[in-house]
Design a protein around this motif. Sequence first.
Motif, short mmCIF file in Angstrom:
data_model
loop_
_atom_site.label_atom_id
_atom_site.label_comp_id
_atom_site.label_asym_id
_atom_site.label_seq_id
_atom_site.Cartn_x
_atom_site.Cartn_y
_atom_site.Cartn_z
N LEU A 81 48.72 3.97 -5.09
CA LEU A 81 48.16 5.21 -4.28
C LEU A 81 47.54 6.23 -5.07
N TYR A 82 48.01 6.55 -6.10
CA TYR A 82 47.60 7.66 -7.13
C TYR A 82 46.33 7.31 -7.67
N TRP A 83 46.00 5.91 -7.84
CA TRP A 83 44.64 5.59 -8.29
C TRP A 83 43.51 5.88 -7.28
N VAL A 95 49.72 16.32 -1.67
CA VAL A 95 50.81 16.30 -0.95
C VAL A 95 50.91 15.21 0.07
N GLU A 96 49.83 15.39 1.06
CA GLU A 96 49.73 14.70 2.27
C GLU A 96 49.76 13.18 2.13
N PRO A 97 48.86 12.62 1.27
CA PRO A 97 48.86 11.09 0.95
C PRO A 97 50.01 10.49 0.44
N PHE A 98 51.12 11.27 0.01
CA PHE A 98 52.19 10.64 -0.60
C PHE A 98 53.50 10.97 0.59
N GLU A 99 53.36 12.26 1.23
CA GLU A 99 54.49 12.61 2.02
C GLU A 99 54.42 11.76 3.45
N THR A 100 53.10 11.21 3.88
CA THR A 100 52.88 10.55 4.92
C THR A 100 53.33 9.01 4.77
N GLN A 101 53.89 8.61 3.84
CA GLN A 101 54.20 7.23 3.53
C GLN A 101 55.54 7.07 3.88
N ALA A 102 56.02 5.74 4.26
CA ALA A 102 57.31 5.50 4.64
C ALA A 102 58.03 5.39 3.39
N GLY A 103 59.31 5.91 3.49
CA GLY A 103 60.05 5.86 2.23
C GLY A 103 60.16 7.18 1.37
N ILE A 104 59.37 8.09 1.68
CA ILE A 104 59.17 9.25 0.93
C ILE A 104 60.26 10.17 1.37
N VAL A 105 61.09 10.92 0.54
CA VAL A 105 62.11 11.73 0.92
C VAL A 105 61.44 13.18 0.96
N SER A 106 60.72 13.63 -0.10
CA SER A 106 60.13 14.89 -0.34
C SER A 106 59.04 14.91 -1.21
N VAL A 107 57.97 15.92 -1.19
CA VAL A 107 57.00 16.07 -1.98
C VAL A 107 56.98 17.44 -2.32
N LEU A 108 57.16 17.88 -3.53
CA LEU A 108 57.11 19.39 -3.91
C LEU A 108 55.87 19.68 -4.74
N SER A 109 55.04 20.64 -4.52
CA SER A 109 54.01 21.38 -5.57
C SER A 109 54.64 21.99 -6.63
N GLY A 110 53.88 21.86 -7.71
CA GLY A 110 54.58 22.67 -8.84
C GLY A 110 53.79 22.67 -10.25
N TYR A 111 54.18 23.16 -10.98
CA TYR A 111 53.63 23.00 -12.25
C TYR A 111 54.51 22.28 -13.64
N THR A 112 53.80 21.51 -14.39
CA THR A 112 54.36 20.97 -15.17
C THR A 112 53.44 20.66 -16.80
N GLY A 113 53.98 20.58 -17.61
CA GLY A 113 53.46 20.01 -18.90
C GLY A 113 52.82 21.02 -19.98
N GLY A 114 53.47 22.33 -19.54
CA GLY A 114 53.18 23.48 -20.22
C GLY A 114 54.34 24.18 -21.16
N LYS A 115 53.95 25.27 -21.75
CA LYS A 115 55.30 25.78 -22.51
C LYS A 115 55.68 26.90 -22.01
N ILE A 116 55.14 27.76 -21.13
CA ILE A 116 55.81 29.09 -20.33
C ILE A 116 56.88 28.31 -19.27
N GLU A 117 58.07 28.87 -19.42
CA GLU A 117 58.98 28.79 -18.45
C GLU A 117 58.68 29.64 -17.27
N HIS A 118 59.06 28.92 -16.15
CA HIS A 118 58.66 29.68 -14.58
C HIS A 118 57.56 30.26 -14.40
N PRO A 119 56.37 29.28 -14.74
CA PRO A 119 54.88 29.91 -14.66
C PRO A 119 54.72 30.17 -13.26
N THR A 120 53.82 31.13 -13.14
CA THR A 120 53.12 31.60 -11.75
C THR A 120 51.82 30.97 -11.56
#
Length: 277
Positions: free
Chosen positions: A176-178, A119-144
Amino acid sequence: MFHFLIPMNKQNETIENVLHDIYNLILTKGTREWEREQLIIAKDALAQEINVQSELSKLEAKLRPLALRNNLTPDVMDFYLKITGNTVDVQQEAYTRDNDNFAYQERAVFAGGCFWCMVEPFETQAGIVSVLSGYTGGKIEHPTYDQVSSGLSGHVEAVEIIFDQRIISYRDLVELYWQITDPTDAFGQFQDRGNHYHPIIFVQDHQQRQIAEQSKAELAFNYSQPIVTEIRQAETFWPAENYHQAFYKKQPKRYKAIKRARQQLLFYQTIKRKLHG
C-alpha cells in the motif's frame, strides 16, 4: 487495575497534591499540546472535587498508549509513573492482560511526504489498530513541527502504524505504501518538497527489512528510474502535535483538496511511466 502511590484515603490532600503537579505540567514549556489538553481536562474535573481515583483513571487511560511506547514527554512520563506507582514494563503487562489482541500487534513506520496524506490510506484498512502522525530519523529530542519543517532537525514526517497481524500483514502495508508514494522522488513527495518529506521505510527488525527490501527489488521492474526510497532501521518516533493527528477527520475539506492534488500528480506520473516504458 493499576494502583496509585498517593493515599486515596486523604482526599483533600490528594486533590491538592495532584492539582499542584498538573498545574506545573500545564505550565511547563516542554509539555506537548496534546498532553496539555488532557491535563487541563483532568484539572478542571478535579477542581470540582470529582472523585480523584476516577479522574486519574481516565487520565491514565488517555496517556497509556504513548507511555507504553515511551513517547510521553519526560515530565509527563514522571507524572504518569507517579500516579500509577509502576514502571512502564509493569503497565505494559497490565495492558496486555486487558487486551487479548496485544500479542498479535506489530508496529510499522513509513515516511512518504506530508503525514496528513499518509494517515487515511492506512487507517481505513481492516486490521489497523491506530495510526499516529509524528517525526523520526533526526537528532533533536521532542522536535516541534516548526523545527522539522525548517529542514534543519534531520527528521522526516512519518506515520506510526499499529496493526493486527492476523488481519493484515506487514507486506500488505508495504504494498500500500508503494501505491500512495512516488519511490523515484528523493527530494520530497508530489507537492511536498524538502528533506523532511523524503520517502523512507523504517523497519523494526530483520524480518521487516527482508520484506521491505524484497518488495523494493520487485518494484524496480516497474520503473525506468531508480527507486530512491530508503530502508532504514527504526529510530525514536516522536508524536506530532495534536492538531496534526487524524487531520483528514478534523479538516475534511482541506484534506480532500490536498488529497486530490496528490492523486492527480500520482496518476500523471503513472501514465508518464507507462508511455515511456
